[in-house]
Design a protein around this motif. Structure first.
Motif, mmCIF file in Angstrom:
data_model
loop_
_atom_site.group_PDB
_atom_site.id
_atom_site.type_symbol
_atom_site.label_atom_id
_atom_site.label_comp_id
_atom_site.label_asym_id
_atom_site.label_seq_id
_atom_site.Cartn_x
_atom_site.Cartn_y
_atom_site.Cartn_z
ATOM 1 N N HIS A 109 0.846 -1.192 0.000
ATOM 2 C CA HIS A 109 0.000 0.000 0.000
ATOM 3 C C HIS A 109 0.880 1.239 0.000
ATOM 4 O O HIS A 109 1.985 1.232 0.541
ATOM 5 C CB HIS A 109 -0.922 0.007 1.209
ATOM 6 C CG HIS A 109 -1.879 -1.143 1.205
ATOM 7 N ND1 HIS A 109 -2.507 -1.583 2.335
ATOM 8 C CD2 HIS A 109 -2.313 -1.947 0.214
ATOM 9 C CE1 HIS A 109 -3.291 -2.596 2.035
ATOM 10 N NE2 HIS A 109 -3.187 -2.847 0.748
ATOM 11 N N SER B 299 0.833 5.924 -0.549
ATOM 12 C CA SER B 299 0.109 7.192 -0.606
ATOM 13 C C SER B 299 0.751 8.069 -1.670
ATOM 14 O O SER B 299 1.927 7.913 -1.987
ATOM 15 C CB SER B 299 0.168 7.910 0.746
ATOM 16 O OG SER B 299 -0.406 7.122 1.756
ATOM 17 N N LYS C 202 -5.125 2.184 -0.014
ATOM 18 C CA LYS C 202 -5.117 0.871 0.620
ATOM 19 C C LYS C 202 -6.541 0.343 0.661
ATOM 20 O O LYS C 202 -7.486 1.070 0.332
ATOM 21 C CB LYS C 202 -4.484 0.911 2.007
ATOM 22 C CG LYS C 202 -5.110 1.840 3.004
ATOM 23 C CD LYS C 202 -4.297 1.799 4.295
ATOM 24 C CE LYS C 202 -4.813 2.773 5.314
ATOM 25 N NZ LYS C 202 -4.042 2.723 6.539
ATOM 26 N N THR D 280 4.555 3.273 4.105
ATOM 27 C CA THR D 280 4.777 3.198 5.550
ATOM 28 C C THR D 280 5.576 1.933 5.801
ATOM 29 O O THR D 280 5.123 0.832 5.468
ATOM 30 C CB THR D 280 3.435 3.171 6.311
ATOM 31 O OG1 THR D 280 2.694 4.351 5.957
ATOM 32 C CG2 THR D 280 3.662 3.155 7.810
ATOM 33 N N ASN D 281 6.772 2.097 6.370
ATOM 34 C CA ASN D 281 7.639 0.947 6.562
ATOM 35 C C ASN D 281 7.191 0.121 7.780
ATOM 36 O O ASN D 281 6.280 0.531 8.512
ATOM 37 C CB ASN D 281 9.110 1.384 6.651
ATOM 38 C CG ASN D 281 9.469 2.097 7.943
ATOM 39 O OD1 ASN D 281 8.716 2.120 8.904
ATOM 40 N ND2 ASN D 281 10.648 2.692 7.964
ATOM 41 N N PRO D 282 7.820 -1.038 8.016
ATOM 42 C CA PRO D 282 7.410 -1.889 9.140
ATOM 43 C C PRO D 282 7.533 -1.221 10.510
ATOM 44 O O PRO D 282 6.901 -1.663 11.477
ATOM 45 C CB PRO D 282 8.352 -3.093 9.037
ATOM 46 C CG PRO D 282 8.734 -3.150 7.586
ATOM 47 C CD PRO D 282 8.794 -1.706 7.151
ATOM 48 N N LYS D 283 8.315 -0.161 10.613
ATOM 49 C CA LYS D 283 8.446 0.571 11.889
ATOM 50 C C LYS D 283 7.425 1.694 11.979
ATOM 51 O O LYS D 283 7.540 2.579 12.811
ATOM 52 C CB LYS D 283 9.859 1.120 12.034
ATOM 53 C CG LYS D 283 10.904 0.034 12.142
ATOM 54 C CD LYS D 283 12.277 0.624 12.297
ATOM 55 C CE LYS D 283 13.303 -0.495 12.380
ATOM 56 N NZ LYS D 283 14.656 0.016 12.516
ATOM 57 N N ASP D 284 6.431 1.683 11.090
ATOM 58 C CA ASP D 284 5.342 2.655 11.056
ATOM 59 C C ASP D 284 5.818 4.077 10.758
ATOM 60 O O ASP D 284 5.262 5.047 11.249
ATOM 61 C CB ASP D 284 4.530 2.600 12.351
ATOM 62 C CG ASP D 284 3.083 3.011 12.132
ATOM 63 O OD1 ASP D 284 2.583 2.820 11.010
ATOM 64 O OD2 ASP D 284 2.475 3.548 13.066
ATOM 65 N N LYS D 285 6.864 4.194 9.964
ATOM 66 C CA LYS D 285 7.375 5.500 9.527
ATOM 67 C C LYS D 285 7.050 5.684 8.048
ATOM 68 O O LYS D 285 7.181 4.765 7.252
ATOM 69 C CB LYS D 285 8.894 5.567 9.707
ATOM 70 C CG LYS D 285 9.362 5.374 11.123
ATOM 71 C CD LYS D 285 9.879 6.652 11.674
ATOM 72 C CE LYS D 285 10.511 6.344 13.017
ATOM 73 N NZ LYS D 285 10.334 7.242 14.002
ATOM 74 N N ASP D 286 6.630 6.885 7.692
ATOM 75 C CA ASP D 286 6.365 7.195 6.294
ATOM 76 C C ASP D 286 7.685 7.479 5.589
ATOM 77 O O ASP D 286 8.481 8.298 6.051
ATOM 78 C CB ASP D 286 5.441 8.402 6.176
ATOM 79 C CG ASP D 286 4.024 8.084 6.619
ATOM 80 O OD1 ASP D 286 3.658 6.892 6.615
ATOM 81 O OD2 ASP D 286 3.284 9.015 6.968
#
Length: 147
Positions: free
Chosen positions: A28, A30, A61, A103-109
């Protein structure tokens, strides 16, 4: 074809390749894009359009991601807008996409594509370059004897 146009086309292809890759990997993403260049089919009500910023974010998404189609010129997807979740098809040209973000696995864009301003990079003329070169030569007092 000018350097600016060549670089714009290069960025369009890069944008298309990045989006194609994300789709194939089911990642997914943006998009930040120029809202005045986005086409809504059918048009959205004025009160919804007035809430958009000149550069707007579309989060792709769920159903919206599943509805994505790539065309030769851009991307089309279905999305819901407003409190009534009014469904519209959205068409955005690759040229009008300013940034693609995941958005990476560490929840950072994380931006995975960012469009550069070709005018800032390449908006010069040969005369400008010759003038700069001449000024560099003339700034050395030892070169004045040769001119």
């Amino acid at each position: 074809m000018s350097t600016i146009m060549k670089f714009e086309r290069l960025q369009d292809k890069q944008c298309e390749s990045v989006i194609s890759f994300l789709l194939s990997e089911k990642i997914h993403f943006s998009l930040f894009c120029l809202i005045d260049r986005v086409k809504f089919m059918p048009e959205l009500p004025r009160e919804i359009m007035e809430n958009f910023q000149p550069i707007s974010l579309f989060v792709l998404k769920g159903y919206t991601f599943d509805s994505i189609e790539l065309t030769a010129r851009g991307i089309i997807f279905e999305a819901g807008f407003g409190s009534e979740n009014i469904g519209r098809y959205v068409e955005i040209g690759f040229r009008d996409i300013l940034q693609v973000i995941i958005t990476n696995p560490k929840d950072k864009d994380v931006p995975v594509f960012t469009r550069l301003s070709c005018r800032d990079l390449f908006d010069f003329t040969q005369e400008d370059e010759l003038q700069k070169s001449m000024e560099a030569i003339m700034s050395n007092p030892h070169n004045k004897q040769y001119l």
